[in-house]
Design an enzyme around this catalytic site. Sequence first.
Site, mmCIF file in Angstrom:
data_model
loop_
_atom_site.group_PDB
_atom_site.id
_atom_site.type_symbol
_atom_site.label_atom_id
_atom_site.label_comp_id
_atom_site.label_asym_id
_atom_site.label_seq_id
_atom_site.Cartn_x
_atom_site.Cartn_y
_atom_site.Cartn_z
ATOM 1 N N ASP A 176 -0.400 -8.073 1.429
ATOM 2 C CA ASP A 176 0.250 -6.486 1.692
ATOM 3 C C ASP A 176 1.803 -6.150 1.992
ATOM 4 O O ASP A 176 2.543 -5.758 2.893
ATOM 5 C CB ASP A 176 -0.274 -5.235 3.133
ATOM 6 N N SER B 186 4.131 2.344 7.938
ATOM 7 C CA SER B 186 3.721 1.051 7.129
ATOM 8 C C SER B 186 5.407 1.229 6.603
ATOM 9 O O SER B 186 5.886 1.687 6.175
ATOM 10 C CB SER B 186 3.460 1.916 6.046
ATOM 11 N N HIS C 196 0.897 -1.314 0.270
ATOM 12 C CA HIS C 196 -0.255 -0.054 0.144
ATOM 13 C C HIS C 196 0.633 1.318 -0.043
ATOM 14 O O HIS C 196 -0.262 2.247 0.095
ATOM 15 C CB HIS C 196 -1.361 -0.060 1.687
#
EC number: 3.4.21.39
Length: 249
Positions: free
Chosen positions: A110, A203, A66
């Site tokens: 992911d 992230s 992402h």
Amino acid sequence: MHCLPLTLLLLLLCSRAEAEEIIGGTESKPHSRPYMAHLEILTLRNHLASCGGFLIRRNFVLTAAHCAGRFIMVTLGAHNIQKKEDTWQKLEVIKQFPHPKYDDLTLRHDIMLLKLKEKANLTLAVGTLPLSPQFNFVPPGRMCRVAGWGKRQVNGSGSDTLQEVKLRLMDPQACRHYMAFDHNLQLCVGNPRKTKSAFKGDSGGPLLCAGVAQGIVSYGQNDAKPPAVFTRISHYRPWINKVLKQNKA
């Protein structure tokens, strides 16, 4: 329950979830995490964003899918991301390899490999991180570490300096409130009775257990309450090895 991806979006104008940062942690000793990569991203919607990542080969960084964008610049060898040092190496990403099954809605799979335009010079401040073997199982209860430049408070801004925190690997049942959670693909991380977590801006960063990367920061709750969901690296070792081999890493 609403979840949000842990991508450190600096422009909070879109309805997408944002990235994670470290909450309840401490500042890392400068350059003690030489594998850490800071990603500056021009997103597909032409927003500016940032993520974490980690160097696994001299010309490859591993991060979250992402965190993909139109353009990504990687900074290696950084501690304070706002103060340039001689240790810095800024390298352009020439190719992005998001996992082919990545789902932008569920955030399953992911994981993404980034090929750098040039090979990094390995120094005391820049180094690679070993990955979990394919069939490696890390049991619940294990204490691991996460580092990143994400937010230190839910309503705060990102950290200039690299932060880190110890987090407990939880039983998969602790993440049952995340509808898309799959324990075969993901790890459940962070004690719900504690206030420690990765949060917006973290992230793509690594979860380290005994010096080995076992997970990648993926998503969590928008109030930063643990546990959060991390991509399980061991499941993806065949895919990682295939991409590296095909690109002569």
